[in-house]
Design an enzyme around this catalytic site. Structure first.
Site, PDB file in Angstrom:
ATOM      1  N   GLU A  22       2.398  -4.100  11.387  1.00  0.00           N
ATOM      2  CA  GLU A  22       1.443  -2.739  11.173  1.00  0.00           C
ATOM      3  C   GLU A  22       1.946  -1.759  12.256  1.00  0.00           C
ATOM      4  O   GLU A  22       2.319  -1.943  13.411  1.00  0.00           O
ATOM      5  CB  GLU A  22       0.089  -3.010  11.562  1.00  0.00           C
ATOM      6  CG  GLU A  22      -0.726  -3.902  10.677  1.00  0.00           C
ATOM      7  CD  GLU A  22      -1.220  -3.422   9.357  1.00  0.00           C
ATOM      8  OE1 GLU A  22      -0.714  -2.273   9.053  1.00  0.00           O
ATOM      9  OE2 GLU A  22      -1.611  -4.034   8.698  1.00  0.00           O
ATOM     10  N   HIS A  35       3.481  -2.887   6.963  1.00  0.00           N
ATOM     11  CA  HIS A  35       2.278  -1.957   6.651  1.00  0.00           C
ATOM     12  C   HIS A  35       2.256  -0.882   7.688  1.00  0.00           C
ATOM     13  O   HIS A  35       3.015  -0.844   8.669  1.00  0.00           O
ATOM     14  CB  HIS A  35       1.086  -3.053   6.625  1.00  0.00           C
ATOM     15  CG  HIS A  35       0.918  -3.669   5.355  1.00  0.00           C
ATOM     16  ND1 HIS A  35       0.157  -3.317   4.250  1.00  0.00           N
ATOM     17  CD2 HIS A  35       1.636  -4.975   4.933  1.00  0.00           C
ATOM     18  CE1 HIS A  35       0.210  -4.169   3.330  1.00  0.00           C
ATOM     19  NE2 HIS A  35       1.005  -5.190   3.926  1.00  0.00           N
ATOM     20  N   GLU A  51       1.443   4.019   2.894  1.00  0.00           N
ATOM     21  CA  GLU A  51       1.961   3.388   4.180  1.00  0.00           C
ATOM     22  C   GLU A  51       3.688   3.639   3.924  1.00  0.00           C
ATOM     23  O   GLU A  51       4.325   2.634   4.123  1.00  0.00           O
ATOM     24  CB  GLU A  51       1.530   2.279   4.371  1.00  0.00           C
ATOM     25  CG  GLU A  51      -0.094   1.855   4.718  1.00  0.00           C
ATOM     26  CD  GLU A  51      -0.460   0.523   4.441  1.00  0.00           C
ATOM     27  OE1 GLU A  51      -0.017  -0.299   4.746  1.00  0.00           O
ATOM     28  OE2 GLU A  51      -1.807   0.477   4.259  1.00  0.00           O
ATOM     29  N   HIS A  95       0.739  -1.303  -0.098  1.00  0.00           N
ATOM     30  CA  HIS A  95       0.046  -0.115  -0.141  1.00  0.00           C
ATOM     31  C   HIS A  95       0.871   1.049  -0.122  1.00  0.00           C
ATOM     32  O   HIS A  95       1.535   1.553   1.024  1.00  0.00           O
ATOM     33  CB  HIS A  95      -0.883   0.001   1.167  1.00  0.00           C
ATOM     34  CG  HIS A  95      -1.832  -1.217   1.033  1.00  0.00           C
ATOM     35  ND1 HIS A  95      -2.268  -1.942   2.465  1.00  0.00           N
ATOM     36  CD2 HIS A  95      -2.396  -1.907   0.286  1.00  0.00           C
ATOM     37  CE1 HIS A  95      -3.063  -2.884   2.082  1.00  0.00           C
ATOM     38  NE2 HIS A  95      -3.186  -2.802   0.858  1.00  0.00           N
TER      39      HIS A  95
END
Length: 380
Positions: free
Chosen positions: A342, A266, A176, A173
């Protein structure tokens, strides 16, 4: 001096509705852009404001409630920089009545505002250039993206008897950007000839690192999609050359090398924590995977106080799309420890920083800390 907002540069993205006076700037978050038009994602912004030094600026993002992750706005603070190197948070950022409002008095006429500290294509090229110059690494081109950009692979170490394959990918992504900051910190430590942890890892494993899985989306200023409008982290079950060549190229390389450990890096818009999304929901997840995964999680907790296990995604979040996600598909295909990391767009609520929030430098330190659990994993 005439007020102006521009975003026609690497990772730039915003729509300007009006900019008559500094205290009444009306903006819209711009949807992801692809070769066939807009994709159904928006949240990333990155633009330059010129001509407002010493004046009270009030910027209203009128469609913030329509963003891909509106839960990301409460508690969020916009980032800003005068020199594109030192980024700070704007405390007077708030979400109310469906709008994101940023109020600030810039000290200079040229200032950049962004959703998170950007990681530029030029910095990416510098990173892979330094890696290629290292005696411990080489850089290869896996193939071309939709826009024809290079998909870079950094290989650390060389294959041989008993050498275990470790894969680390980042920035599926593109918005990010903390993910590539993480990889920079990881590679800097991994390629340090004086670091004993890095040395032992290089002796026992071959590491395949893709610093930016989505260079097209990153340059276009997209939040989640590539130039074909695809969310790459939903393409792993059936990638195609037309829609998701980035995933197909990495998957093919992984099939050739195998995978003993896989990390997908991420950022999360809403949760103000560093956490893992693990693989126990994957069909066929074995007792051995469970034990090795638990050891890895425990080793990372010991390596970095920024990481925690109390807060994260709820079980069942991904439902039928589970095996379209990179770390879930890899866990299923190779039976290895396969985890998504994350990091927050906001701040780490456990160790907050009032000036920077979570930022590139903290992401780099976390990347460097990841070497410790990797070594622990290789020792078992």
């Amino acid at each position: 001096m005439t007020l102006r907002i521009s975003s026609n540069f690497d990772s730039g993205a915003i729509e300007v509705l009006s900019i008559d006076t500094p205290d009444n700037i009306r903006l819209r978050l711009r949807p992801d852009q692809g070769v066939d038009g807009a994709a159904p994602f928006c949240q990333w912004f990155h633009f330059r404001l010129h001509g407002a030094a010493g004046q009270g600026v009030r910027m209203v993002f009128e469609n913030a409630a329509e963003a891909s992750y509106p839960d990301g706005w409460p508690g969020y603070r916009c980032v800003a920089s005068y020199d594109r190197r030192n980024w700070f948070r704007i405390d007077s950022t708030r979400f109310e009545n469906g709008q994101l409002i940023v109020e600030h008095q810039p000290e200079r006429d040229s200032i950049y505002y962004a959703y998170f500290e950007p990681y530029s294509l030029e910095r990416h090229l510098d990173l892979v250039g330094r890696a290629d110059a290292s005696p411990f690494a080489s850089v290869s081109n896996l193939g071309a993206t939709v826009d024809g950009r290079d998909l870079d692979l950094v290989t650390v170490g060389s294959a041989g008897p008993g050498k275990r394959p470790v894969w680390i990918i980042a920035r599926q992504h593109p918005g990010e950007s903390m993910a590539e900051w993480f990889v920079e910190g990881l590679l800097e430590r991994l390629l340090d000839g004086a670091d004993p942890v890095a040395r032992r890892i290089r002796e026992t494993a071959v590491l395949y690192v893709v610093p930016n899985m989505n260079p097209d989306g990153a340059s276009r200023g997209n939040l989640r999609s590539n130039a074909a409008g695809a969310n790459l982290n939903r393409e792993w079950r059936e990638p195609t050359l037309a829609r998701s060549p980035e995933v197909l190229l990495v998957r093919n390389a992984m099939e050739a090398s195998g995978a003993d450990l896989f990390l997908d890096i991420h950022g999360d818009e809403a949760l103000p924590y560093v956490f893992f999304s693990t693989a126990e929901e994957v069909p066929g997840f074995s007792d051995e995977q469970r034990v090795r995964q638990a050891r890895f999680v425990e080793a990372f907790q010991a390596a970095s106080p920024d990481f925690q296990t109390e807060h994260g995604y709820l079980s069942g979040r991904f439902k039928d799309e589970l095996l379209t996600l990179a770390s879930k598909w890899v866990a299923h295909r190779f039976g290895c420890v396969s985890i998504t990391l994350e990091m927050p767009f906001k701040d780490n609520a456990n160790l907050p920083d009032s000036l920077t929030g979570w930022n590139g430098e903290r992401s780099k330190r976390l990347g460097a800390a990841m070497l410790n659990p990797i070594l622990a994993h290789l020792a078992n």
